[in-house]
Write an enzyme that holds these catalytic residues in place. Structure first.
Site, PDB file in Angstrom:
ATOM      1  N   HIS A 177     -24.737  67.325   6.026  1.00 56.37           N
ATOM      2  CA  HIS A 177     -23.958  68.497   5.650  1.00 56.37           C
ATOM      3  C   HIS A 177     -23.604  69.348   6.859  1.00 56.37           C
ATOM      4  O   HIS A 177     -22.547  69.976   6.900  1.00 56.37           O
ATOM      5  CB  HIS A 177     -24.729  69.304   4.599  1.00 56.37           C
ATOM      6  CG  HIS A 177     -24.617  68.691   3.230  1.00 56.37           C
ATOM      7  ND1 HIS A 177     -25.511  68.925   2.220  1.00 56.37           N
ATOM      8  CD2 HIS A 177     -23.698  67.849   2.722  1.00 56.37           C
ATOM      9  CE1 HIS A 177     -25.134  68.251   1.142  1.00 56.37           C
ATOM     10  NE2 HIS A 177     -24.047  67.582   1.430  1.00 56.37           N
ATOM     11  N   ASP A 187      -5.620  54.875  -0.368  1.00 51.96           N
ATOM     12  CA  ASP A 187      -5.845  53.790  -1.322  1.00 51.96           C
ATOM     13  C   ASP A 187      -5.087  52.529  -0.934  1.00 51.96           C
ATOM     14  O   ASP A 187      -5.604  51.426  -1.074  1.00 51.96           O
ATOM     15  CB  ASP A 187      -5.452  54.234  -2.736  1.00 51.96           C
ATOM     16  CG  ASP A 187      -6.595  54.968  -3.405  1.00 51.96           C
ATOM     17  OD1 ASP A 187      -7.722  54.446  -3.344  1.00 51.96           O
ATOM     18  OD2 ASP A 187      -6.383  56.059  -3.946  1.00 51.96           O
ATOM     19  N   GLU A 233       0.299  53.126  -3.794  1.00 48.43           N
ATOM     20  CA  GLU A 233      -1.108  52.990  -3.399  1.00 48.43           C
ATOM     21  C   GLU A 233      -1.628  51.594  -3.656  1.00 48.43           C
ATOM     22  O   GLU A 233      -2.758  51.277  -3.305  1.00 48.43           O
ATOM     23  CB  GLU A 233      -1.969  53.984  -4.201  1.00 48.43           C
ATOM     24  CG  GLU A 233      -1.685  55.412  -3.888  1.00 48.43           C
ATOM     25  CD  GLU A 233      -2.442  56.348  -4.812  1.00 48.43           C
ATOM     26  OE1 GLU A 233      -3.373  57.001  -4.365  1.00 48.43           O
ATOM     27  OE2 GLU A 233      -2.080  56.394  -6.014  1.00 48.43           O
ATOM     28  N   CYS A 290       1.562  60.772   1.859  1.00 49.61           N
ATOM     29  CA  CYS A 290       0.653  61.892   1.582  1.00 49.61           C
ATOM     30  C   CYS A 290      -0.808  61.485   1.787  1.00 49.61           C
ATOM     31  O   CYS A 290      -1.707  62.281   1.560  1.00 49.61           O
ATOM     32  CB  CYS A 290       0.864  62.451   0.175  1.00 49.61           C
ATOM     33  SG  CYS A 290       0.562  61.250  -1.109  1.00 49.61           S
TER      34      CYS A 290
END
Ligand code: PEP
Ligand code: MG
Length: 846
Positions: free
Chosen positions: A463, A724, A700, A771
């Site tokens: 994190h 993707d 995709e 995108c």
């Protein structure tokens, strides 16, 4: 025992049980099954069996099939209130019936006026013994048509009594990354809704399912067989709910977009880089990049002061109250911090809250308090037990969660002592050196306060690493104990991309680093200053540069950074962690807020993209062997068309009409686009909207790329989702850290798909955008422009630099670059070519 097929007992529309407007059925409190919206007025037996109960008010009947399955059919909702009026029963308790025999006739007109709903649930009330293996839904059916198939439970999915009053069920874990922090928190959240004691058993280890930390410490991996064991009043339901949650796949990384959370360097790549690195040089420490950037500064040792706690308590009452009070303080602090943070910070703080509320942690602390220990001692011991357990599991991801626990230990101890963490005044250009840094310590610093940090321990997906990237602080982790030997105040160069920390650099090295940093800064500042100019190439071709948005804040940041619109609103991120789907009003409000933040600039709203690695708790997707190839994106929308309808209505309500375009994810065939278009047309008719609303598709899947010409004939635009597309073209899981170094969207195979997309789109004069992450990769931008992409939707932070780069490009040169790239054999070769191109462009522009 063989499977049992149930036929439809009624003529009507078969819908999922979730659509029943009554929680008793929708939440499967009585069992699993289906709902039928009746078009006929006679209920028939769905199989051979015996009538075991006809309800006194004649509106419901239960049959026991010959194989023992018990089937409740309940005509309409809240029909008990009719006191039998409008119902005629043809059977009585104990009757033997054949499939198709009449059971109940009812007055459809009367019911439609007087009942809350006509929906008729058909529910298997002994789901422990039978599992629905196939069911019809969202279809019209006549009496006798196939309804569902039940299999007797055995093997995985079995419920077996393991001890007096205890039930257990074995499940095979489908989660790609096993049960890590987030799924553990979800399981605990679900388990806590039940009074029953619920445990997960993995091999010889057992942990309370109500404890996220306990569940995590079982180190359950993808494909493991585990048992859910429960005892208590609602044990059956608890087991069923948790089994369904786990078998539904959840999706560990769904909370954030990969661009937000993905470590900025692939661990595998970094490990490779370290292996390939020359043997150690004096004064050079090597680690792993946690966040990119180059910094010159001075060493500042960041040592967390030891918090001393007394072992003996001042009495149980006092210590209990003190612990509860400290936990409440820390909880309030975390909630406050999460409310104003970005997406990454929110997700991390959400995990902290789940740990803080872990009942096992506080229970074990309270046990120690009961033994006479102080609250601080007890808390430290309780957390320490889990820290040891997680460290001992040999699982890198789990070991990285240890930081979070230690962080909470420290925060609670601080709260107990009534002291704040001491605020340090840091010198200019401080590069923090520490054994480890904790998330809250980093969150306590302002982005400008430190030039970078390097830790001896830690991992690139921790994190702290994610936060550092979000704060723009260059960082290296896992550099080894040598970090702690560096003298306070020593001069340093931290080059995160190469994973090196140079101690005491010579004048030449300093000068080179200064030049590189100055050039970066200058480029960034110039890009920022010119960020609001319209984006055109040097030879005047319009290339729109947009920003990707997952929340209102992203839209504001994108607009502030000069984005000319948004090429991707990931709507699924607006409604995370919810048990119920967002209604039309709520969606319309959110979309409107984002559209308004973009101040009239185009906004491309992507319809819900859940499934695969993105889970939506309100839409549990049945367990899938291969979620990435399962119910995802548009497939989910067509599987639950009412959700799509609500979403389309909400989008069409955004003013001004025309600002929003609609984009459909995961298209694999033209039929899917046509189905969405038909629903959009229908929705527009219902809303009296006659203007054409632009409807585009995401590219995709390889199928969409190679049939782009067919899609472009009917779609208004195409936008390539390179994240993707790359995973499906290369058959490499986008979330697998081991493959991260090799899953490069600049692979020639992916570029060829984009090329084919642009050519297909050009046949019908449609524009193509990108995108996915490749639009934010400056090295890739020229080749995309060369392939014919005219819209780039990047992360808000990179928009200014993408625009600045576009301004330097000439389209014919980019086309030439693209032609060469398409003929190369590897992503590395493409990257080298593109880097050389970028260097020439920069030189020419200098
Ligand atoms: C993509 O796949 O490239 C994309 C933009 O969609 P997501 O990352 O949200 O799956
Ligand atoms: Mg995608």
């Amino acid at each position: 025992m063989s499977n049992l097929v149930l036929s439809s007992p009624l003529k009507g529309w078969i819908a999922p049980l979730d659509e029943t407007p009554d929680a008793v059925f929708a939440e499967r409190m009585l069992g699993d099954g289906l709902a039928i919206d009746p078009l006929g007025s006679t209920l028939h037996a769905p199989c051979d069996g015996r009538v075991i109960a006809v309800h006194g008010t004649r509106h419901a009947v239960t049959l026991r099939a010959d194989n023992g399955a018990e089937i409740l059919m309940h005509v309409g909702l809240e029909t008990v209130g009719l006191g039998g009026e409008g119902f005629e029963v043809h059977v009585k308790d104990g009757d033997v019936v054949k499939s198709g025999d009449k059971l109940i006739s009812f007055d459809l007109d009367l019911l439609s006026q007087r009942a809350k709903s006509l929906i008729t649930p058909v529910v298997i009330t002994n789901p422990d013994a039978f599992r629905i293996v196939r069911r019809e839904q969202d279809h019209a059916a006549s009496v006798g048509d196939f309804l569902m198939e039940l299999a007797p439970v055995g093997g995985a999915g079995a419920v077996l009594a393991v001890a007096e009053g205890e039930v257990a069920r074995e499940v095979i874990v489908p989660l790609q990354h096993g049960v890590h922090a987030r799924p553990a928190a979800r399981i605990a959240e679900s388990a806590r809704k039940f009074a029953a004691e619920v445990a997960l058993v993995a091999g010889d280890r057992r942990a309370s399912a109500k404890s996220p930390v306990g569940v995590m410490s079982l180190a359950i991996r993808h494909g493991d067989r585990i048992n859910i064991v429960a005892s208590g009043p609602d044990a059956d339901f608890a087991v069923a709910a948790i089994a369904e949650l786990i078998e539904g796949g959840m999706g560990e990384s769904a909370a954030l977009s990969p661009e937000d959370l993905a470590p900025t360097a692939a661990p595998a790549a970094v490990v490779e880089a370290i292996r390939a690195a020359p043997p150690s040089e004096p004064g050079l420490l090597r680690g792993v990049m946690a966040a990119p950037g180059l910094a010159i500064g001075q060493a500042v040792r960041f040592v967390s002061s030891e918090i001393v706690v007394a072992e003996a308590g001042a009495g149980q009452g006092v210590e209990r109250a003190a612990l509860e009070d400290a936990l409440a303080q820390v909880r309030a602090k975390i909630e406050k911090s999460a409310s104003k943070g970005d997406t990454a910070r929110k997700a991390i703080l959400g995990a902290h809250l789940a740990f803080l509320e872990d009942p096992e942690l506080s229970a074990s602390a309270h046990r120690l308090i009961a033994e006479g220990k102080s609250a601080g001692f007890a808390w430290r011991r309780a957390v320490g037990g889990y820290v040891e357990a997680l460290r001992g599991l040999g699982d890198r991801r789990l070991a990285e969660r240890v930081d979070d626990l230690i962080d909470l230990e420290r925060q609670v101890l601080r709260a107990l002592s009534g002291e704040e963490d001491e605020a340090r005044v840091l010198p200019q250009g401080a590069i923090l050196l520490a054994d480890e840094l904790l998330p809250s310590q980093l969150m306590g610093l302002e982005a400008g306060q430190v030039a970078g940090f390097c830790t001896a321990k830690g991992g690139p997906t921790s994190h702290v690493a994610i936060l550092a990237a979000a704060m723009g602080i260059p960082a290296i982790v896992a550099a080894g104990p040598g970090v702690l030997d560096v003298t306070e105040g020593a001069g340093l160069i931290l080059d995160a991309e190469s994973g090196t920390l140079r101690v005491g650099p010579d004048a030449g090295q300093l000068a080179a680093a200064q030049t590189a940093i100055a050039a970066r800064h200058e480029r960034k500042a110039a890009a920022k200053a010119a960020a609001h100019q319209e984006s055109r190439t040097a030879d005047g071709v319009r290339i729109e540069v947009f920003g990707n948005v997952g929340a209102l804040n992203d839209a504001l940041a994108a607009a502030a950074n000069g984005a000319e619109g948004s090429g991707l609103l990931r709507t699924e991120f607006l409604f995370l962690e919810r048990e119920t789907p967002p209604d039309e009003d709520e969606q319309a409000r959110q979309y409107q807020a984002i559209a308004s933040a973009l101040d009239g600039r185009p906004l491309i709203i992507r319809t819900l993209d859940v499934g695969g690695d993105k889970a939506a708790p309100y839409l549990p997707i049945p367990a899938e062997e291969n979620p990435a190839l399962g119910l995802r994106g548009v497939r989910v929308s067509l599987w639950r068309p009412h959700l799509l309808k609500t979403q389309l209505r909400a989008i069409l309500r955004v003013k001004p009409l025309g600002q929003c375009k609609i984009m459909v994810p995961m298209i694999a065939s033209l039929d899917e686009l046509r189905a969405v278009r038909a629903m959009l047309d229908e929705t527009q008719r219902e809303m009296g909207i006659t203007e054409r609303v632009a409807l585009g598709v995401m590219i995709e899947t390889p199928a969409a790329a190679v049939t782009a010409d067919l899609l472009a004939a009917e779609a208004d635009f195409l936008s390539v989702g390179t994240n993707d597309l790359t995973q499906y073209v290369l058959a490499m899981d986008r979330g697998n850290p081991e493959l991260a170094a090799r899953i490069d969207a600049l692979h020639p195979a992916v570029l060829r798909m984009i090329d084919q997309t642009c050519k297909g789109a050009a046949k019908h004069h449609r524009w193509v955008g990108v995108c996915g992450g490749l639009a934010s990769d400056l090295v890739a931008v020229p080749v995309l422009v060369g392939l014919g992409v005219t819209e780039l939707s990047a992360t808000a932070a990179t928009v200014p630099e993408v625009k600045a780069l576009v301004r330097t490009l000439n389209v014919p040169a980019c086309q030439d670059l693209a032609r060469q790239a398409l003929d190369l054999a590897s992503p590395e070769a493409v990257r080298d070519l593109c880097k050389a191109f970028a260097a020439n462009v920069l030189k020419a522009g200098a």
